[in-house]
Each structure stands twice: as C-alpha cells, then as structure tokens.
Design an enzyme around this catalytic site. Structure first.
Site, PDB file in Angstrom:
ATOM      1  N   MET A 112       0.853  -1.192   0.000  1.00 31.94           N
ATOM      2  CA  MET A 112       0.000   0.000   0.000  1.00 31.94           C
ATOM      3  C   MET A 112       0.889   1.243   0.000  1.00 31.94           C
ATOM      4  SD  MET A 112      -3.421  -0.993   2.089  1.00 31.94           S
ATOM      5  CE  MET A 112      -2.801  -0.758   3.729  1.00 31.94           C
ATOM      6  N   GLY A 138      10.951  -3.100   5.372  1.00 28.25           N
ATOM      7  CA  GLY A 138      10.173  -4.343   5.345  1.00 28.25           C
ATOM      8  C   GLY A 138       9.755  -4.671   3.912  1.00 28.25           C
ATOM      9  N   HIS A 139       9.262  -3.662   3.197  1.00 27.97           N
ATOM     10  CA  HIS A 139       8.880  -3.888   1.791  1.00 27.97           C
ATOM     11  C   HIS A 139      10.120  -4.238   0.954  1.00 27.97           C
ATOM     12  CE1 HIS A 139       5.715  -0.826   3.076  1.00 27.97           C
ATOM     13  NE2 HIS A 139       4.994  -1.887   2.738  1.00 27.97           N
TER      14      HIS A 139
HETATM   15  O1  PAF Z   1      -0.195  -5.900   3.619  1.00 27.61           O
HETATM   16  C1  PAF Z   1      -0.555  -4.975   2.883  1.00 27.61           C
HETATM   17  O2  PAF Z   1       0.180  -4.014   2.666  1.00 27.61           O
HETATM   18  C2  PAF Z   1      -1.917  -5.035   2.246  1.00 27.61           C
HETATM   19  O3  PAF Z   1      -2.841  -5.650   3.076  1.00 27.61           O
HETATM   20  C3  PAF Z   1      -1.911  -5.703   0.844  1.00 27.61           C
HETATM   21  C4  PAF Z   1      -1.455  -7.152   0.936  1.00 27.61           C
HETATM   22  C5  PAF Z   1      -0.966  -4.939  -0.070  1.00 27.61           C
HETATM   23  C6  PAF Z   1      -3.318  -5.691   0.259  1.00 27.61           C
HETATM   24  O4  PAF Z   1      -3.808  -4.402   0.131  1.00 27.61           O
END
Ligand code: PAF
Length: 267
Positions: A12, A18-19
C-alpha cells in the site's frame, strides 16, 4: 514473459525496509519483479485510517527503482473496482478471516482477499511475497490461492524490525515520541511469553494473561494477545508444537500488530 518467472510484491506504499526485504527475496527468486502500490479502500473500516494512510508515491517510486523493481503498478480505485465497486466481484475466505484481526476489523480480510486476487491476476505472478508480520493475512492469502486453484506460489518473508525490536510498519509513523518509546514492549512481551513456552510451560491461558498485564502496564490498550496453532489459528493445545503468539494492541490512536512463531517441541 514466456519462460521468465514473475514475482509480485503487493504494497500500500510508504515503502520501508520491510517492503524492500520482500523485493529483495523477489529479485533473488524471480526474473522480473513487479511491485504494486494501492491503498485499498475495501480493507479499511469506516472509522479507520484510509484517508490518513501515508501516501508517498514519488519517494516510493525512487526507492523501488533503486532496489531493482522492474515494474511498478499504481492503479486507481476505478481501475481496480470499476465504476460501481459495490457490484464488483468479492473474494472471501471464511473461518480464518473472522477471528483475531478479523473479529476487531469486520470485513478487513474480505477487502484484502479481494484486492490480492485481482493484483495477482493483473501481474500474472508466479510468486507473490507477503510479510509475516501480517501472519493472519499471509495464511488467508495462501488459502485463497490454494482454494481458487491459482498457480501463484505465496511466499512469506520474515518481519524486519528496528534495533529495539519494533516491527516495521507504515503505521509506526503515527506514534508520538512517548508512544514510540513504549512500542518495543510489544515484541518484548511476545519474546518473554515464547521463552516460557520454549522452556516447558504449557498453561497457555495464564501465560497470555501475564502478557496482557505487562502490555497494559506499558500503556497498551489490548485488542488481543493469544497463543494459537500456527496453521489453523485455533487456540493452542498442550500437545501441539507448531505454535504462534499473536498480538494487536493500541498505543494512542495507533494499532500495532506483531507475532512470534514458536517451536514448542511437543509436550
Ligand atoms: O499488507 C498490505 O500491505 C496489504 O494488506 C496488501 C497485501 C498490499 C493488500 O492491500
């Protein structure tokens, strides 16, 4: 893309380490790394932070590109749900979605399941990467992929933490200075509970009750703190070894979640 493995990192936005750990795993295992940024309105309750959720697109774009993302998808709400979102197809994983975070955030996991199904299809992903901080979400997505016969493999990536143990989350930015100082208590309490279980304690209800008291003393308003079976999320029983401690708790207006898996080694 014939013959090339496509990996997907759904996010999001408000990209943090983390990402980037998801992206790194994706790049190690796949030939082509796709990331998505979509703040999904369907997974926020009416009183939740959809409007305030941090949107940092330009910074995210740069970070993702600098870390080897080959393609960024940033669809609009209309592109994902059409002009009439109430009538668009929804995906629901009953059972798992109703408990823990699903009990306090009704409809949240239906929104997650619906958007993730779409994103997996848009990207034609062979593998998709999700952080294990959102452990319940990970189990739900893995189940929906299995149940719907999707070819996508759902991969879980370990939680990235600050040096003091706080799990990285875009919502950490909501914490005041004082709340930020209190926040590592969440992980500390989980670790202490895990230590007791790993050294043979099996009275799960009293271990959880002690954990709740400690969290409350550190200033948290507790949503749940539970010891569960790590596959089913059913309450743990003394003879099981594959366990997980899961917690959600508020500091001020910020809702934090965390978990710790334990191999209790059987009774
Ligand atoms: O974990 C997240 O950031 C959200 O729940 C996701 C998996 C991108 C779905 O909107």
């Amino acid at each position: 893309m014939r013959g090339r493995i496509i990996g997907l990192v759904p996010t999001m936005g408000n990209i943090h380490a983390g990402h980037l750990a998801l992206l790194e795993r994706c790049r190690q295992e796949c030939d082509f790394a796709v990331a998505t940024i979509f703040v999904n309105p369907l997974q926020f309750g009416p009183a939740e932070d959809f409007a305030d959720y941090p949107r940092t697109l330009e910074q995210d774009r740069e970070l993702l590109a600098a870390n080897g993302c080959d393609l960024l998808l940033h669809p609009s709400v209309a592109e994902v749900y059409g002009d009439n979102p109430e009538c668009s197809t929804q995906v629901r994983v009953p059972g798992l979605s109703g408990r823990l975070c699903g009990a306090s955030r009704p409809g949240h996991f239906d929104g997650v399941a619906t958007v993730v199904t779409r994103l997996l299809n848009y990207a034609g992903a062979d593998v998709a990467y999700f952080g294990l901080k959102d452990y319940q979400q990970f189990l739900i997505i893995r189940k929906l992929a299995t149940d719907l016969g999707m070819a996508t493999r759902i991969a879980g990536v370990e939680t990235v933490r600050e040096p003091d143990g706080l799990a990285l989350s875009s919502r950490n930015g909501y914490l005041s200075h004082t709340e930020r100082a209190a926040a590592p208590a969440l992980h500390r309490v989980l670790r202490e509970m895990a230590r007791r279980i790993e050294t043979g304690a099996r009275d799960f209800e009293s271990i959880a009750a002690a954990g709740r008291r400690e969290l409350a003393a550190a200033g948290f308003r507790i949503d749940y703190l539970e010891i569960r079976n790590a596959d089913s999320l059913d309450p743990a029983t003394a003879e099981q070894s594959n366990l997980i401690i899961l917690a959600a708790a508020h500091l001020g207006r910020t809702r934090l979640i965390d978990n710790l898996r334990i191999d209790a080694g059987g009774a």
